[in-house]
Design an enzyme around this catalytic site. Sequence first.
Site, PDB file in Angstrom:
ATOM      1  N   ASN A 149       2.829   5.505 -10.282  1.00 44.95           N
ATOM      2  CA  ASN A 149       1.564   5.285 -11.103  1.00 44.95           C
ATOM      3  C   ASN A 149       0.272   5.310 -10.102  1.00 44.95           C
ATOM      4  O   ASN A 149      -0.586   5.971 -10.834  1.00 44.95           O
ATOM      5  CB  ASN A 149       1.771   4.467 -12.209  1.00 44.95           C
ATOM      6  CG  ASN A 149       0.326   4.126 -12.897  1.00 44.95           C
ATOM      7  OD1 ASN A 149      -0.074   4.857 -13.632  1.00 44.95           O
ATOM      8  ND2 ASN A 149      -0.189   2.878 -12.334  1.00 44.95           N
TER       9      ASN A 149
ATOM     10  N   TYR B  49      -9.043  15.686  -6.144  1.00 46.54           N
ATOM     11  CA  TYR B  49      -7.989  14.934  -7.148  1.00 46.54           C
ATOM     12  C   TYR B  49      -7.423  16.130  -7.831  1.00 46.54           C
ATOM     13  O   TYR B  49      -6.153  15.951  -7.870  1.00 46.54           O
ATOM     14  CB  TYR B  49      -8.872  14.056  -8.266  1.00 46.54           C
ATOM     15  CG  TYR B  49      -8.191  13.473  -9.211  1.00 46.54           C
ATOM     16  CD1 TYR B  49      -7.443  12.358  -9.032  1.00 46.54           C
ATOM     17  CD2 TYR B  49      -8.219  14.247 -10.517  1.00 46.54           C
ATOM     18  CE1 TYR B  49      -6.812  11.794 -10.015  1.00 46.54           C
ATOM     19  CE2 TYR B  49      -7.460  13.584 -11.604  1.00 46.54           C
ATOM     20  CZ  TYR B  49      -6.790  12.309 -11.195  1.00 46.54           C
ATOM     21  OH  TYR B  49      -6.064  11.696 -12.282  1.00 46.54           O
TER      22      TYR B  49
ATOM     23  N   ASP C  83       0.708  -1.126  -0.211  1.00 47.05           N
ATOM     24  CA  ASP C  83      -0.065  -0.012  -0.022  1.00 47.05           C
ATOM     25  C   ASP C  83       0.832   1.275  -0.145  1.00 47.05           C
ATOM     26  O   ASP C  83       1.604   1.236   1.055  1.00 47.05           O
ATOM     27  CB  ASP C  83      -0.820  -0.079   1.229  1.00 47.05           C
ATOM     28  CG  ASP C  83      -1.994   1.165   1.408  1.00 47.05           C
ATOM     29  OD1 ASP C  83      -1.613   2.171   0.798  1.00 47.05           O
ATOM     30  OD2 ASP C  83      -2.906   0.949   1.885  1.00 47.05           O
TER      31      ASP C  83
ATOM     32  N   LYS D 274      -3.006  16.435  -7.829  1.00 44.49           N
ATOM     33  CA  LYS D 274      -2.256  16.149  -9.323  1.00 44.49           C
ATOM     34  C   LYS D 274      -1.452  17.528  -9.292  1.00 44.49           C
ATOM     35  O   LYS D 274      -0.322  17.677  -9.800  1.00 44.49           O
ATOM     36  CB  LYS D 274      -3.003  15.758 -10.192  1.00 44.49           C
ATOM     37  CG  LYS D 274      -3.469  14.285 -10.205  1.00 44.49           C
ATOM     38  CD  LYS D 274      -2.689  13.411 -10.150  1.00 44.49           C
ATOM     39  CE  LYS D 274      -3.006  11.893 -10.200  1.00 44.49           C
ATOM     40  NZ  LYS D 274      -2.131  10.937 -10.362  1.00 44.49           N
TER      41      LYS D 274
HETATM   42  N1  LIG Z   1      -7.426   6.886 -16.600  1.00 51.10           N
HETATM   43  C1  LIG Z   1      -7.451   8.243 -16.763  1.00 51.10           C
HETATM   44  O1  LIG Z   1      -8.248   8.950 -17.571  1.00 51.10           O
HETATM   45  C2  LIG Z   1      -6.560   8.933 -16.122  1.00 51.10           C
HETATM   46  C3  LIG Z   1      -6.132  10.358 -16.193  1.00 51.10           C
HETATM   47  C4  LIG Z   1      -5.306  10.898 -15.937  1.00 51.10           C
HETATM   48  C5  LIG Z   1      -4.410  10.465 -14.861  1.00 51.10           C
HETATM   49  N2  LIG Z   1      -4.662   9.216 -14.669  1.00 51.10           N
HETATM   50  C6  LIG Z   1      -3.712   8.680 -13.515  1.00 51.10           C
HETATM   51  O2  LIG Z   1      -2.946   7.489 -14.141  1.00 51.10           O
HETATM   52  C7  LIG Z   1      -2.781   6.423 -12.886  1.00 51.10           C
HETATM   53  C8  LIG Z   1      -3.216   5.105 -13.039  1.00 51.10           C
HETATM   54  O3  LIG Z   1      -4.495   5.141 -13.172  1.00 51.10           O
HETATM   55  P1  LIG Z   1      -5.554   4.261 -14.104  1.00 51.10           P
HETATM   56  O4  LIG Z   1      -6.156   5.119 -15.038  1.00 51.10           O
HETATM   57  O5  LIG Z   1      -4.618   3.101 -14.838  1.00 51.10           O
HETATM   58  O6  LIG Z   1      -6.386   3.539 -13.361  1.00 51.10           O
HETATM   59  P2  LIG Z   1      -6.565   2.239 -12.571  1.00 51.10           P
HETATM   60  O7  LIG Z   1      -6.391   0.838 -13.400  1.00 51.10           O
HETATM   61  O8  LIG Z   1      -7.651   2.127 -11.482  1.00 51.10           O
HETATM   62  O9  LIG Z   1      -5.278   2.196 -11.829  1.00 51.10           O
HETATM   63  C9  LIG Z   1      -5.077   2.752 -10.320  1.00 51.10           C
HETATM   64  C10 LIG Z   1      -3.890   1.609  -9.785  1.00 51.10           C
HETATM   65  O10 LIG Z   1      -3.451   2.422  -8.421  1.00 51.10           O
HETATM   66  C11 LIG Z   1      -3.225   1.379  -7.428  1.00 51.10           C
HETATM   67  N3  LIG Z   1      -3.662   1.913  -6.207  1.00 51.10           N
HETATM   68  C12 LIG Z   1      -4.537   2.653  -5.806  1.00 51.10           C
HETATM   69  N4  LIG Z   1      -4.261   2.971  -4.368  1.00 51.10           N
HETATM   70  C13 LIG Z   1      -3.305   2.202  -4.039  1.00 51.10           C
HETATM   71  C14 LIG Z   1      -2.505   1.978  -2.771  1.00 51.10           C
HETATM   72  N5  LIG Z   1      -3.007   2.544  -1.719  1.00 51.10           N
HETATM   73  N6  LIG Z   1      -1.517   1.408  -2.855  1.00 51.10           N
HETATM   74  C15 LIG Z   1      -0.835   1.004  -3.936  1.00 51.10           C
HETATM   75  N7  LIG Z   1      -1.489   0.847  -5.006  1.00 51.10           N
HETATM   76  C16 LIG Z   1      -2.771   1.583  -4.961  1.00 51.10           C
HETATM   77  C17 LIG Z   1      -4.535   0.255  -7.748  1.00 51.10           C
HETATM   78  O11 LIG Z   1      -4.108  -0.881  -7.088  1.00 51.10           O
HETATM   79  P3  LIG Z   1      -4.980  -1.453  -6.025  1.00 51.10           P
HETATM   80  O12 LIG Z   1      -6.286  -0.985  -5.985  1.00 51.10           O
HETATM   81  O13 LIG Z   1      -4.843  -3.026  -6.152  1.00 51.10           O
HETATM   82  O14 LIG Z   1      -4.246  -1.134  -4.956  1.00 51.10           O
HETATM   83  C18 LIG Z   1      -4.566   0.301  -9.308  1.00 51.10           C
HETATM   84  O15 LIG Z   1      -3.610  -0.618  -9.923  1.00 51.10           O
HETATM   85  C19 LIG Z   1      -3.461   7.224 -11.812  1.00 51.10           C
HETATM   86  O16 LIG Z   1      -2.325   8.082 -11.038  1.00 51.10           O
HETATM   87  C20 LIG Z   1      -4.434   8.273 -12.360  1.00 51.10           C
HETATM   88  O17 LIG Z   1      -4.569   9.426 -11.416  1.00 51.10           O
HETATM   89  C21 LIG Z   1      -5.395   8.442 -15.174  1.00 51.10           C
END
Ligand SMILES: NC(=O)c1ccc[n+]([C@@H]2O[C@H](COP(=O)([O-])OP(=O)(O)OC[C@H]3O[C@@H](n4cnc5c(N)ncnc54)[C@H](OP(=O)(O)O)[C@@H]3O)[C@@H](O)[C@H]2O)c1
Length: 252
Positions: free
Chosen positions: A89, A153, A62, A157
Amino acid sequence: MSDKTFAEQTVVVTGGGTGIGRATALAFAELGASTVIITGRRPERLAEVAALHPAVVPVTADVTLAAGADAVAEAVQARGGTLDVLVHNAGVFRFSPLDALDADVVREVLDINLTGPLLLTGRLLPLLRSPGGSIVLVSSRAGHNPSPGGSVYAASKAAVHSLTRSWAAELAPRGIRVNAIAPGFVRTDAYAANGLGPEQVAGLFEHVKNEIPLGRVGDVADITPWITRLAEPASELVTGQIITLDGGMDLS
Ligand SMILES: NC(=O)c1ccc[n+]([C@@H]2O[C@H](COP(=O)([O-])OP(=O)(O)OC[C@H]3O[C@@H](n4cnc5c(N)ncnc54)[C@H](OP(=O)(O)O)[C@@H]3O)[C@@H](O)[C@H]2O)c1
């Protein structure tokens, strides 16, 4: 970029079990990294990714806990003790309209998106290759744009943008580079994780498409080459940069 740009290198990708993190971990592995440590709270999601490439090492951790950072450091130490690339990430989006603000949501988002990278960088810094190490943070275009209903959020960021520039200046004398990407909308589990069903996600993407000058929502394949590119040794003059990957949304 040669096929084995990251040969013999050790990489950490937080949140590597899903979405952008999963694709990033596999991209580093395909580019020759000998060890790609992926972290997250759900071991089953990490195991799915580890099954896809022998270089991928799952570590349940975590990011909000010092014990999580310790577990990652132990995994690096068990594999030679030197870290080449650290990708922050892991992150969460939560709706946070001001007229229904929930203190637990505020703390959760700040803990994961801001405290997480701080704790892990502090813990891994002694192991990060110097000179030559690289940190890449996955931020968001929300970090430099208004986000009505998502201000917590966006603030987290914006803080990640700030970490990027401060750390780049602080670590430059050690030859460690720090950069970030700031995606717009990308198709991942993040939207379902906020309670949206498949039809709502499709509706949202259809709606936002009209606000994206290039006319489409991103896929993880649009994002990962920028993370590997920023991390690779050929980018040795690039630090403190935040690359927006949003199909031109920032233009309007
Ligand atoms: N998708 C978009 O449109 C978008 C746009 C801009 C930026 N982003 C950024 O991209 C990054 C990845 O997001 P994603 O879109 O790929 O979404 P995602 O598939 O929901 O990935 C988020 C990841 O973060 C992990 N996570 C969350 N809380 C955690 C914790 N306390 N400890 C360790 N791991 C944790 C989750 O794993 P567990 O739940 O298993 O812990 C999951 O693997 C994020 O920083 C997000 O803000 C995404």
